[in-house]
Design a protein around this motif. Structure first.
Motif, short mmCIF file in Angstrom:
data_model
loop_
_atom_site.label_atom_id
_atom_site.label_comp_id
_atom_site.label_asym_id
_atom_site.label_seq_id
_atom_site.Cartn_x
_atom_site.Cartn_y
_atom_site.Cartn_z
N TYR A 253 -2.20 1.24 -9.60
CA TYR A 253 -2.74 1.81 -7.19
C TYR A 253 -2.62 0.66 -6.11
CZ TYR A 253 -4.93 5.85 -9.41
OH TYR A 253 -4.73 6.73 -10.27
N ILE A 254 -2.32 -0.01 -6.41
CA ILE A 254 -2.35 -1.69 -5.82
C ILE A 254 -0.39 -1.50 -5.27
CG2 ILE A 254 -1.82 -4.09 -5.87
CD1 ILE A 254 -4.13 -3.93 -7.50
N VAL A 255 0.14 -1.00 -6.68
CA VAL A 255 1.25 -0.54 -6.42
C VAL A 255 1.88 0.63 -5.16
CG1 VAL A 255 3.78 -1.25 -7.45
CG2 VAL A 255 2.13 -2.15 -8.50
N LEU A 256 1.50 1.35 -5.83
CA LEU A 256 1.21 2.81 -4.38
C LEU A 256 0.99 2.05 -3.27
CD1 LEU A 256 -0.01 5.31 -6.81
CD2 LEU A 256 2.38 5.36 -6.40
N LEU A 257 -0.26 1.31 -3.16
CA LEU A 257 -0.38 0.92 -1.77
C LEU A 257 0.81 0.70 -1.25
CD1 LEU A 257 -3.32 1.76 -0.50
CD2 LEU A 257 -4.01 -1.01 -1.21
N PHE B 156 5.23 -4.46 7.58
CA PHE B 156 6.19 -4.42 5.83
C PHE B 156 6.09 -5.52 4.85
CE2 PHE B 156 10.60 -5.86 4.78
CZ PHE B 156 10.97 -5.10 3.66
N LEU B 157 5.60 -6.70 5.68
CA LEU B 157 4.98 -8.00 4.63
C LEU B 157 3.93 -7.52 4.03
CD1 LEU B 157 5.34 -10.92 6.82
CD2 LEU B 157 7.13 -10.43 4.78
N GLY B 158 3.42 -7.20 4.57
CA GLY B 158 1.81 -6.71 3.91
C GLY B 158 2.13 -5.58 2.81
N VAL C 114 4.77 0.29 2.66
CA VAL C 114 6.37 -0.44 3.60
C VAL C 114 6.97 1.17 4.31
CG1 VAL C 114 8.67 -0.50 2.26
CG2 VAL C 114 6.92 -2.13 1.59
N PHE C 115 6.59 2.38 3.50
CA PHE C 115 6.41 3.73 3.97
C PHE C 115 5.73 3.54 5.97
CE2 PHE C 115 6.24 8.51 4.65
CZ PHE C 115 7.31 8.43 4.73
N LEU C 116 5.28 2.90 5.49
CA LEU C 116 4.27 3.28 7.30
C LEU C 116 4.79 2.31 7.93
CD1 LEU C 116 0.56 3.70 5.99
CD2 LEU C 116 1.89 5.47 7.64
N SER C 117 5.11 1.16 7.06
CA SER C 117 6.36 0.46 8.26
C SER C 117 7.19 1.01 8.70
CB SER C 117 6.50 -0.76 7.90
OG SER C 117 8.09 -1.29 6.99
#
Ligand code: UDP
Ligand code: MG
Length: 313
Positions: free
Chosen positions: A236-240, A277-279, A245-248
């Protein structure tokens, strides 16, 4: 005829044991008289490092009634390990085992049905609670959430089944090969395979003594169950990360519009886009490392990869 061993983990159960001894002995004699099990069948009480008179009571009972046997662990290791100790100890000296808690909240009247199901060819018979009428609302809600969360995170368990079950000798044999340190019986037993069945019963209230599973221990058991059965939480971390990135991208569009409308301070645009993006990139990276750790974790368990049931030559 099949030797049945009834396996009972006990921790500070001095108030409960006199009642438990009598009920279980009577049940055992009844099954022996009916010819369902061998007269050599026995009760095995595991004293999980109790601080009260539990062990003395077991020893005394053993002096009077030979079918009552005791196994004393050197210290308190908790319900799951105490039960495991009993199951592994019994696997070479019985044909069938039934595990049950000392408080007899589970219905001993379904033993017979369990044994019948065993004779019909089932190697594992799960005791499943019909309803939880007698538990407090709090216990009921927490327990139900427990199953939902567990299943969601990939630790498949039988709904409303605790550690009340029959296991055949060969199921015990296979179970003993799961040498993992983090032990969650309800998750491991379904991995064994073989033909299985359920019997249904109503759970009673504890008649004496206190519950040793307060919320704190239930939570610990839940976390234990999830983390020892799946690496889903890491996934789920990967999904997050991907979400971030999508939100960026959305943040980028928004920031760009704001920039041209001149509604923001200079510098804000690049800052907010970089943060998202970096997050996201960091979360994805951590998740990927986690995936590898998850693989290592599954490897070190050294679980048996399969269990052969039959072979025709
Ligand atoms: N138990 C144990 N070791 C422990 C705690 C509990 O062997 O450290 C035993 C306890 O004596 C009982 C069973 O595990 O036979 C289940 O405990 P309890 O009835 O307190 O749990 P609950 O039914 O409330 O979930
Ligand atoms: Mg109980």
């Amino acid at each position: 005829m099949d030797i049945l061993s009834i396996i009972v983990p006990c921790y500070n159960e001095e108030e409960m044991l006199p009642i438990t001894f009598e009920s279980l002995r009577n049940k055992l004699s009844e099954l022996i008289e009916k010819g369902k099990i061998s007269p050599e069948s026995f009760l095995l009480f595991i004293d999980d490092g109790s601080k009260d008179k539990t062990w003395e009571l077991i020893e005394n009972e053993n002096k009077i009634h030979k079918e009552v046997r005791g196994l004393k662990l050197a210290g308190n290791v908790g319900h799951q390990f105490a039960l495991t100790a009993g199951l592994i100890f019994a696997k070479d000296i019985c044909d069938i085992s039934i595990s049950i808690d000392a408080d007899l909240q589970d219905d001993i009247d379904v033993f017979e049905e369990m044994v019948d199901k065993y004779h019909e060819g089932n190697d594992i018979v799960y005791g499943v609670r019909n309803k939880r009428k007698t538990d407090s609302i709090f216990k009921r809600v927490t327990a139900q959430t427990f199953y939902r969360v567990m299943n969601f995170f990939g630790a498949k368990t039988i709904y409303n089944h605790a550690d009340f079950r029959l296991m055949s000798q060969r199921a015990l044999e296979q179970f003993s090969k799961y040498s993992e340190e983090n032990l969650y019986l309800r998750g491991i037993v379904p991995l064994i395979g073989y033909k299985t069945e359920c019997v249904y019963y109503d759970r009673k209230v504890r008649v004496a003594g206190k519950s040793k599973y307060p919320l704190r221990k239930m939570l610990a058991l839940a976390i234990e169950g999830i983390t020892s059965f799946s690496v889903k939480p890491i996934r789920y971390i990967v999904l997050l990360g991907f979400l971030s990135v999508f939100l960026s991208i959305a943040a980028f569009v928004y920031a760009l519009v704001s920039y041209f409308l001149k509604t923001v301070e200079p510098g804000w645009t690049s800052l907010i886009v970089s943060i998202w993006f970096l997050g996201g990139v960091q979360l994805i990276s951590i998740g990927l490392i986690g995936e590898y750790i998850g693989k290592i974790y599954m490897e070190v368990k050294r679980r048996p990869r399969y269990n052969i049931e039959k072979y025709t030559s």
